[in-house]
Design a protein around this motif. Structure first.
Motif, PDB file in Angstrom:
ATOM      1  N   PRO A 372       0.837  -1.200   0.000  1.00 27.77           N
ATOM      2  CA  PRO A 372       0.000   0.000   0.000  1.00 27.77           C
ATOM      3  C   PRO A 372       0.874   1.254   0.000  1.00 27.77           C
ATOM      4  N   GLU A 373       0.258   2.390  -0.265  1.00 26.34           N
ATOM      5  CA  GLU A 373       1.033   3.641  -0.296  1.00 26.34           C
ATOM      6  C   GLU A 373       1.573   4.003   1.087  1.00 26.34           C
ATOM      7  N   TRP A 374       0.799   3.678   2.132  1.00 25.27           N
ATOM      8  CA  TRP A 374       1.176   4.030   3.492  1.00 25.27           C
ATOM      9  C   TRP A 374       1.007   2.828   4.422  1.00 25.27           C
ATOM     10  N   ILE A 375       1.841   2.767   5.429  1.00 24.55           N
ATOM     11  CA  ILE A 375       1.695   1.798   6.522  1.00 24.55           C
ATOM     12  C   ILE A 375       1.747   2.587   7.826  1.00 24.55           C
ATOM     13  N   ASP A 397      10.224  -4.007   9.642  1.00 26.89           N
ATOM     14  CA  ASP A 397      11.588  -4.118   9.106  1.00 26.89           C
ATOM     15  C   ASP A 397      11.565  -4.617   7.664  1.00 26.89           C
ATOM     16  N   ALA A 398      10.665  -5.571   7.392  1.00 26.06           N
ATOM     17  CA  ALA A 398      10.568  -6.098   6.026  1.00 26.06           C
ATOM     18  C   ALA A 398      10.097  -5.008   5.061  1.00 26.06           C
ATOM     19  N   ALA A 399       9.161  -4.169   5.517  1.00 27.18           N
ATOM     20  CA  ALA A 399       8.685  -3.074   4.663  1.00 27.18           C
ATOM     21  C   ALA A 399       9.811  -2.087   4.377  1.00 27.18           C
ATOM     22  N   GLY A 403      11.951  -0.794   0.767  1.00 23.53           N
ATOM     23  CA  GLY A 403      12.095   0.586   0.329  1.00 23.53           C
ATOM     24  C   GLY A 403      11.184   1.585   1.003  1.00 23.53           C
ATOM     25  N   TYR A 404      10.296   1.139   1.890  1.00 21.99           N
ATOM     26  CA  TYR A 404       9.435   2.089   2.604  1.00 21.99           C
ATOM     27  C   TYR A 404      10.294   2.998   3.475  1.00 21.99           C
ATOM     28  N   LEU A 416       4.951   4.789   7.687  1.00 28.08           N
ATOM     29  CA  LEU A 416       5.874   4.514   6.597  1.00 28.08           C
ATOM     30  C   LEU A 416       5.222   4.891   5.282  1.00 28.08           C
ATOM     31  N   ARG A 417       6.040   5.381   4.360  1.00 25.63           N
ATOM     32  CA  ARG A 417       5.544   5.780   3.050  1.00 25.63           C
ATOM     33  C   ARG A 417       6.279   5.008   1.983  1.00 25.63           C
ATOM     34  N   ARG A 418       5.514   4.506   1.011  1.00 21.95           N
ATOM     35  CA  ARG A 418       6.099   3.780  -0.115  1.00 21.95           C
ATOM     36  C   ARG A 418       6.843   4.765  -1.017  1.00 21.95           C
ATOM     37  N   PRO A 419       8.036   4.411  -1.440  1.00 21.38           N
ATOM     38  CA  PRO A 419       8.776   5.323  -2.316  1.00 21.38           C
ATOM     39  C   PRO A 419       8.107   5.469  -3.682  1.00 21.38           C
TER      40      PRO A 419
END
Length: 419
Positions: A372-375, A397-399, A403-404, A416-419
């Protein structure tokens, strides 16, 4: 922050879908998951107009509270007409503080809230001899949940027993056929697996001691029956109206899922109007005379008062209920960083803070939307479902490894934000 994605978030996503003119879909159950393939509850569409005016999970919670509350009206009114003011007050108090209602209110929102007033009005009409009205009030149960057609069938049998044989048999057939259609045709048509997803609950396997004859199973079921009848001083057992509770108790006790056997969650809410309608019916008959009836009322009120401390209504006198954790303000500041319309994976109790404005899934569930875009996760509060704190830390940690990037990390909340 005491509500959860399972189940308030799921039902809000359903109502939000209806409000948008679509069949109900819940991202929390999986991307594009059609909820009519899980349970048949089209009655939820009645909340859509209110949700369009006020898109908030509070719409669902307030509607549930109102539906539970209105059920006291027919029960107490019937008691007043047939057995006097003391009975009416005892029934109003007993139902109003009943543990089944309290447990349901204490655990999010569920579609069964619509069944509670329908059953109260139907069984009141049945007890009053208004048999056609009893059937008309019970028919909408078919739109609340698939198993409630069997409750309609029992009400039909009771109507037939009271002299309206054709009407009662027609209602009974409608209930059985409706349940079969919903379980065997409608739900499988929407279900990803092509079948009713809860048949496996009737599998008698499972852990040792928890099968159909295991002592934990029998003990929990017996305790639930005692708890159901105790607030009526066991007088409800004298009334045939109590038969309407048999379908719900039947599927619960036949299941190998321990959550169904006891007094937790929302599963007993539909039984409360049945039990108290049976109580009014029994008290009206005055078994043992006027003096004995007064004793039954006193015992009923005393037991209802004693049970209050064991269930969620007891929280009303706890200071923690009326104070806000400072961390909640932090949580909202972090949540506000997520834009409307985004795809988000969130910790279970953060989900309902987002479902009105984003596409939300559960962080930690394998069926959640990938990447997803955000966690957003709560790392400070102990997590029990769908994941543990330790597993959640590994998932974070896996996210990050994928690259998050950390957008915010404050007071136990991490965004967390997806790059």
């Amino acid at each position: 922050m005491r509500t959860t994605g399972f189940d308030l978030g799921i039902f809000e996503q359903a109502v939000r879908s209806y409000a948008s003119g679509h069949l109900p879909v819940s991202e929390l159950k999986g991307p594009g998951f059609a909820l009519l393939g899980d349970h048949f509850s089209p009655v939820l569409a009645t909340l859509a107009p209110f949700y369009r005016l006020w898109p908030s999970p509070l719409v669902l919670l307030l509607a549930q509270a109102a539906l539970f509350a209105v059920a006291v009206v027919p029960l107490a009114s019937w008691a007043q007409r047939t057995a006097g003011r003391a009975t009416a007050l005892t029934v109003a108090f007993g139902y109003g503080v009943s543990w089944g209602i309290a447990q349901a209110v204490g655990f999010d929102f569920h579609e069964i809230c619509f069944a509670v007033p329908l059953l109260a009005f139907s069984l009141t009409a049945l007890g009053d001899g208004r048999l056609r009205a009893a059937v008309l009030w019970a028919l909408p149960l078919l739109l609340v949940k698939e198993d409630l057609g069997l409750t309609l069938a029992v009400i039909g049998a009771l109507v037939a027993r009271r002299g309206r044989v054709r009407l009662g048999l027609a209602a009974a057939v409608a209930g059985v056929v409706g349940t079969l259609l919903e379980m065997l045709v409608i739900i499988p048509a929407f279900s990803p697996g092509g079948q009713y997803p809860y048949w496996n609950n009737l599998d008698s396997g499972g852990a040792a001691g928890t099968g159909f004859t295991g002592l934990p199973h029998l003990g929990a079921c017996a305790a639930t029956v005692v708890m159901l009848l105790a607030p009526t001083a066991f007088l409800a057992a004298r009334s045939p109206l109590l038969w309407a509770a048999l379908p719900t108790l039947g599927w619960r006790f036949l299941s190998h899922n321990p959550a169904y056997w006891g007094t937790n969650y929302h599963y007993s809410a539909v039984l409360m109007p049945i039990v108290f309608a049976a109580f009014v019916d029994a008290v009206t008959a005055r078994p043992g005379g006027e003096r004995t009836a007064r004793v039954h009322l006193a015992v009923s009120a005393a037991i209802s008062a004693l049970l209050l401390s064991l269930f969620p209504l007891a929280r009303l006198v706890q200071a923690a209920t009326w104070t806000s954790d400072p961390g909640i303000a932090t949580a909202h500041r972090v949540l506000d960083r997520i834009p409307d319309g985004a795809t988000v994976a969130a910790s279970n109790h953060l989900v309902p803070q987002l479902t009105s404005r984003a596409s939300v899934s559960e962080f930690g569930l394998p069926e959640s939307r990938p990447d997803p875009e955000w966690i957003i996760a709560d790392t400070a509060t102990p997590q029990s479902w769908p994941t543990s704190n330790a597993q959640q830390a590994r998932d974070i940690d896996a996210a990050k490894a994928r690259g998050y990037r950390t957008a915010v990390q404050q007071d136990g909340y991490i965004l967390l934000r997806r790059p």
